[in-house]
Design a protein around this motif. Structure first.
Motif, short mmCIF file in Angstrom:
data_model
loop_
_atom_site.label_atom_id
_atom_site.label_comp_id
_atom_site.label_asym_id
_atom_site.label_seq_id
_atom_site.Cartn_x
_atom_site.Cartn_y
_atom_site.Cartn_z
N GLY A 152 0.80 -1.21 0.00
CA GLY A 152 0.00 0.00 0.00
C GLY A 152 0.84 1.27 0.00
N ILE A 153 2.09 1.16 -0.46
CA ILE A 153 2.95 2.33 -0.51
C ILE A 153 2.84 3.00 -1.87
CG2 ILE A 153 4.58 1.39 1.17
CD1 ILE A 153 6.45 0.80 -1.21
N SER A 154 3.17 4.28 -1.90
CA SER A 154 3.17 5.04 -3.14
C SER A 154 4.59 5.09 -3.68
CB SER A 154 2.65 6.45 -2.87
OG SER A 154 2.68 7.21 -4.04
N ILE A 155 4.73 4.86 -4.97
CA ILE A 155 6.06 4.85 -5.60
C ILE A 155 6.14 5.98 -6.62
CG2 ILE A 155 7.71 3.54 -6.99
CD1 ILE A 155 6.40 0.99 -5.82
N ASP A 156 7.04 6.91 -6.35
CA ASP A 156 7.32 8.02 -7.26
C ASP A 156 8.79 7.87 -7.63
OD1 ASP A 156 7.27 10.40 -8.68
OD2 ASP A 156 7.58 11.64 -6.90
N PRO A 157 9.10 7.33 -8.81
CA PRO A 157 10.50 7.03 -9.15
C PRO A 157 11.45 8.21 -9.03
CG PRO A 157 9.03 5.96 -10.70
CD PRO A 157 8.18 6.90 -9.86
N TRP A 158 12.63 7.91 -8.48
CA TRP A 158 13.68 8.90 -8.26
C TRP A 158 14.71 8.82 -9.39
CZ3 TRP A 158 14.80 6.47 -2.85
CH2 TRP A 158 13.75 6.76 -1.97
N SER A 159 15.39 9.91 -9.60
CA SER A 159 16.53 9.90 -10.52
C SER A 159 17.65 9.07 -9.88
CB SER A 159 17.03 11.32 -10.76
OG SER A 159 17.62 11.83 -9.57
N PRO A 160 18.62 8.62 -10.66
CA PRO A 160 19.75 7.91 -10.07
C PRO A 160 20.47 8.73 -8.99
CG PRO A 160 19.72 7.51 -12.42
CD PRO A 160 18.67 8.56 -12.13
N GLN A 161 20.62 10.03 -9.21
CA GLN A 161 21.31 10.87 -8.23
C GLN A 161 20.53 10.94 -6.91
OE1 GLN A 161 20.43 11.81 -11.37
NE2 GLN A 161 22.39 11.98 -12.40
N THR A 162 19.21 11.08 -7.00
CA THR A 162 18.37 11.13 -5.80
C THR A 162 18.38 9.78 -5.10
OG1 THR A 162 16.97 12.85 -6.74
CG2 THR A 162 16.02 11.53 -4.96
N ALA A 163 18.30 8.71 -5.87
CA ALA A 163 18.31 7.37 -5.28
C ALA A 163 19.61 7.11 -4.52
CB ALA A 163 18.10 6.31 -6.37
N LYS A 164 20.72 7.50 -5.11
CA LYS A 164 22.02 7.31 -4.44
C LYS A 164 22.08 8.12 -3.15
CE LYS A 164 27.00 7.79 -5.24
NZ LYS A 164 28.03 8.12 -6.26
N ARG A 165 21.65 9.36 -3.22
CA ARG A 165 21.69 10.23 -2.03
C ARG A 165 20.79 9.68 -0.92
NH1 ARG A 165 18.23 13.92 -0.95
NH2 ARG A 165 17.53 14.25 -3.08
N LYS A 166 19.58 9.25 -1.27
CA LYS A 166 18.65 8.74 -0.26
C LYS A 166 19.10 7.38 0.29
CE LYS A 166 14.61 11.40 -1.49
NZ LYS A 166 13.14 11.41 -1.56
N PHE A 167 19.71 6.56 -0.56
CA PHE A 167 20.24 5.27 -0.11
C PHE A 167 21.35 5.51 0.92
CE2 PHE A 167 22.96 1.57 -0.20
CZ PHE A 167 22.11 0.50 -0.39
N LEU A 168 22.29 6.39 0.60
CA LEU A 168 23.40 6.68 1.53
C LEU A 168 22.89 7.33 2.81
CD1 LEU A 168 26.17 7.84 -0.95
CD2 LEU A 168 26.18 5.76 0.48
N LYS A 169 21.90 8.22 2.70
CA LYS A 169 21.32 8.84 3.89
C LYS A 169 20.67 7.78 4.78
CE LYS A 169 18.20 12.45 5.58
NZ LYS A 169 18.17 11.85 6.88
N ALA A 170 19.90 6.87 4.16
CA ALA A 170 19.27 5.80 4.93
C ALA A 170 20.33 4.96 5.64
CB ALA A 170 18.41 4.93 4.02
#
Length: 177
Positions: A152-170
């Motif tokens: 039941g989650i919403s998925i709004d695809p991220w750019s590769p740069q955003t995905a990398k930044r959010k992955f490292l932040k997590a």
């Protein structure tokens, strides 16, 4: 000459040598994982728009119990070194499952995780397929026969740069808590 290793080596994004057939925990780097997974599209690229393995991993991490969040984030880390092979193909690639497990074990040791990947993480990983199928894929030609209901989650695809930044932040947030 250096130490004899199984197979050949590949160069990682940070410039290190990594032997995917002979992985060592000391050679597993979060920056390499984040970079590779953020540039790797799920579903062999058959999404309606780019959706990275890194974003998928962040979403899995956010939806597992707190004690399993690091494993949720790193459950597909082996794909940084072996690529994302679609589930229907994996059983037919000789030696892939063994290579995948070997890299997963090196990742687990590198980040102090218990082996094997917890069933709670595998359950959420399976459940998110239903959300992904409904939101980022074309209308299916037949039933996916998924093992779990949608998260039941919403998925709004991220750019590769955003995905990398959010992955490292997590990753850093999980290691600071």
């Amino acid at each position: 000459m250096g130490e004899q290793r199984r197979g050949d080596w590949m160069q990682t994004a940070t410039g290190l040598a990594f032997w995917p057939m002979d992985p060592r925990p000391s050679e597993v780097k979060i920056e390499d994982i984040a970079h590779a997974l953020s540039n790797l599209c799920r579903y062999a690229g058959h999404c309606r728009e780019f959706y990275s393995v890194a974003q998928h991993s962040v979403l899995v991490s956010r939806n597992v119990p707190k004690e399993f969040r690091l494993w949720g984030l790193l459950h597909d880390a082996s794909e940084a070194y072996l690529v994302d092979v679609p589930r229907p193909v994996k059983p037919f690639i000789g030696g892939y499952k063994e290579a995948e497990e070997s890299v997963e074990r090196a990742v687990a040791e590198a980040f102090g995780l218990t082996w094997p990947i917890p069933v709670e993480v595998k359950r959420v990983d399976s459940a998110i397929l239903a959300d992904e199928a409904a939101q980022i894929m074309a209308s299916p030609p037949r039933d996916w026969c998924l093992p779990e209901p949608r998260l039941g989650i919403s998925i709004d695809p991220w750019s590769p740069q955003t995905a990398k930044r959010k992955f490292l932040k997590a990753f850093h947030d999980l290691n600071l808590s």
